[in-house]
Design a protein around this motif. Sequence first.
Motif, short mmCIF file in Angstrom:
data_model
loop_
_atom_site.label_atom_id
_atom_site.label_comp_id
_atom_site.label_asym_id
_atom_site.label_seq_id
_atom_site.Cartn_x
_atom_site.Cartn_y
_atom_site.Cartn_z
N TYR A 1 -0.67 -1.75 6.48
CA TYR A 1 -0.87 -3.12 6.99
C TYR A 1 0.35 -3.58 7.79
N ASP B 1 -1.07 1.68 1.44
CA ASP B 1 -1.90 0.56 1.89
C ASP B 1 -1.07 -0.58 2.48
N SER B 2 -0.13 -1.10 1.71
CA SER B 2 0.64 -2.24 2.23
C SER B 2 1.54 -1.82 3.39
N GLY C 1 -1.94 -5.99 -0.07
CA GLY C 1 -2.33 -4.72 0.56
C GLY C 1 -3.44 -3.99 -0.15
N ASN D 1 -6.92 -2.28 -0.37
CA ASN D 1 -7.74 -1.70 0.68
C ASN D 1 -9.24 -1.96 0.45
N TRP E 1 -10.64 -0.89 6.01
CA TRP E 1 -9.71 0.24 5.88
C TRP E 1 -9.67 0.66 4.41
N LEU F 1 -6.74 -5.49 4.87
CA LEU F 1 -7.25 -4.12 4.89
C LEU F 1 -8.72 -4.09 4.48
N ARG G 1 -8.88 4.09 1.70
CA ARG G 1 -7.79 5.06 1.65
C ARG G 1 -7.99 6.18 2.66
#
Length: 200
Positions: free
Chosen positions: A34, A30-31, A165, A167, A197, A192, A199
């Motif tokens: 981003y 996730d991060s 981050g 999501n 956004w 996110l 996963r």
Amino acid sequence: MARTMYAPPLPGLSATDGLDTVINWGLGADSTAYLARMLTAPAAHGIDLDRTAVLYMATGSEWPETRLLVEEFMLPLLREHGVRLVQLARNGHRKKDRFTVLDDSRWPERLIARGPWTLWDDLESVGTVPQQAGTRKCSLWAKGAVGDWWLAQVFGTRPFRQIMGFNADEARRCLRDETASKLPGRTGLYPLADWGWGRR
């Protein structure tokens, strides 16, 4: 033995001059997603890279594959854009042991995966195992507390944005982060989630 509470930044970098945005980078999907997306057009995402630092808190428990992928793909991207990466780690189990700045650079050459005191050191010292669900106490101890100590020292009461981050599937984490922060001047941002956004 007590270690230095805060290591000074590298020559040419200041911990306070103009810095107003911090991006938490946990090295996860996730991060990292981003960061990679934001770097395609920082200004379009509201980011001034001269006023931004990316924070990574070393737990000593990253997968070897993660370190290799970070060094092959992400660190060159950060260097290309001159992104300031600050790598931190705990010095010990107790709060008074504080933290160490492992590296502070706009041209990071390697990911420093372990510092003076790792998550496993801590788990062994208190005879427990990592938590798999719930409040993520291990993550709060190994990452959140360390980042907060650095932020408090660098920003004091000055306003700043902290990009997390989380999501779009983690609305509860966003809300919990927003309401739990005790840092004056902090505004948490969750791009996110704003972009939808998840996963997938």
